[in-house]
Design an enzyme around this catalytic site. Structure first.
Site, PDB file in Angstrom:
ATOM      1  CG  HIS A  42      -0.532   1.183   7.176  1.00  0.00           C
ATOM      2  ND1 HIS A  42       0.444   0.670   8.000  1.00  0.00           N
ATOM      3  CD2 HIS A  42       0.081   2.102   6.383  1.00  0.00           C
ATOM      4  CE1 HIS A  42       1.601   1.272   7.718  1.00  0.00           C
ATOM      5  NE2 HIS A  42       1.409   2.135   6.738  1.00  0.00           N
ATOM      6  CD  GLU A  43      -1.010   2.401   2.784  1.00  0.00           C
ATOM      7  OE1 GLU A  43      -0.639   3.586   2.700  1.00  0.00           O
ATOM      8  OE2 GLU A  43      -0.234   1.465   3.038  1.00  0.00           O
TER       9      GLU A  43
ATOM     10  CG  HIS B  16       0.141   6.751   5.556  1.00  0.00           C
ATOM     11  ND1 HIS B  16       1.253   7.274   6.190  1.00  0.00           N
ATOM     12  CD2 HIS B  16       0.447   5.456   5.298  1.00  0.00           C
ATOM     13  CE1 HIS B  16       2.188   6.309   6.298  1.00  0.00           C
ATOM     14  NE2 HIS B  16       1.717   5.203   5.783  1.00  0.00           N
TER      15      HIS B  16
ATOM     16  N   GLY C 118       0.827  -1.197   0.000  1.00  0.00           N
ATOM     17  CA  GLY C 118       0.000   0.000   0.000  1.00  0.00           C
ATOM     18  C   GLY C 118       0.861   1.246   0.000  1.00  0.00           C
TER      19      GLY C 118
ATOM     20  CB  CYS D 255       5.133   2.218   7.365  1.00  0.00           C
ATOM     21  SG  CYS D 255       4.694   3.717   6.468  1.00  0.00           S
ATOM     22  CG  LEU D 256       6.583   1.053   1.294  1.00  0.00           C
ATOM     23  CD1 LEU D 256       5.978   1.388  -0.065  1.00  0.00           C
ATOM     24  CD2 LEU D 256       7.725   0.056   1.149  1.00  0.00           C
TER      25      LEU D 256
END
Ligand code: NI
Length: 146
Positions: free
Chosen positions: A130-131, A134, A46, A88-89
């Protein structure tokens, strides 16, 4: 399409609330295509627009069963609980167990402004939460439970 740089933890842009998308134009399509390419290139499941420095309510997800594009997403239903490892990226090498709903249903728009509804369990449910977090400036680290 182009790869975009991923913003890392500590950058103020990751802690801001994103704006609703009002214009469903060519630049939105380019943004979504770039996000999909950047997510794939980083082996992520994601990516949210603020992670490439864009404060718009746009998310892409792919947990292995195809690309999902969410513009202006909202969680409209959820149930159950799961405690699973999450990363997380924007926080490379960091993982933690979070508490998330087991099932999540999301309403959003596609790149053309049409209403779309998706639902998912376990990993996909975590990815939705999660996304979307953000987009409100929330990192998974604030959801870590012991
Ligand atoms: Ni993330």
């Amino acid at each position: 399409m182009a790869l975009r740089n991923i913003v890392l933890e500590g950058d103020p842009i990751l802690y801001k609330k994103c704006r609703k998308v009002e214009k469903f134009d060519e630049s939105l399509s380019t943004l979504i295509d770039d996000m999909l390419e950047t997510m794939k290139n980083s082996n992520g499941v994601g990516l949210a627009a603020p992670q490439i420095g864009i404060l718009k309510r746009v998310v892409v997800i792919n947990v292995g069963d195809g690309n999902i594009e969410l513009v202006n997403p909202t969680i409209i239903a959820f149930s159950g609980e799961q405690r699973e490892g999450e990363g997380c990226l924007s926080c490379p090498g960091q993982y933690g167990v979070t508490l998330r709903p087991k099932f999540v249903k999301v309403k959003a728009q596609d790149r053309f402004g049409n209403e779309v509804v998706y639902q998912g369990q376990m990993l996909k449910a975590r990815a939705f939460c999660h996304e979307i977090d953000h987009l409100d400036g929330i990192l998974f680290k604030s959801r870590i439970v012991k």
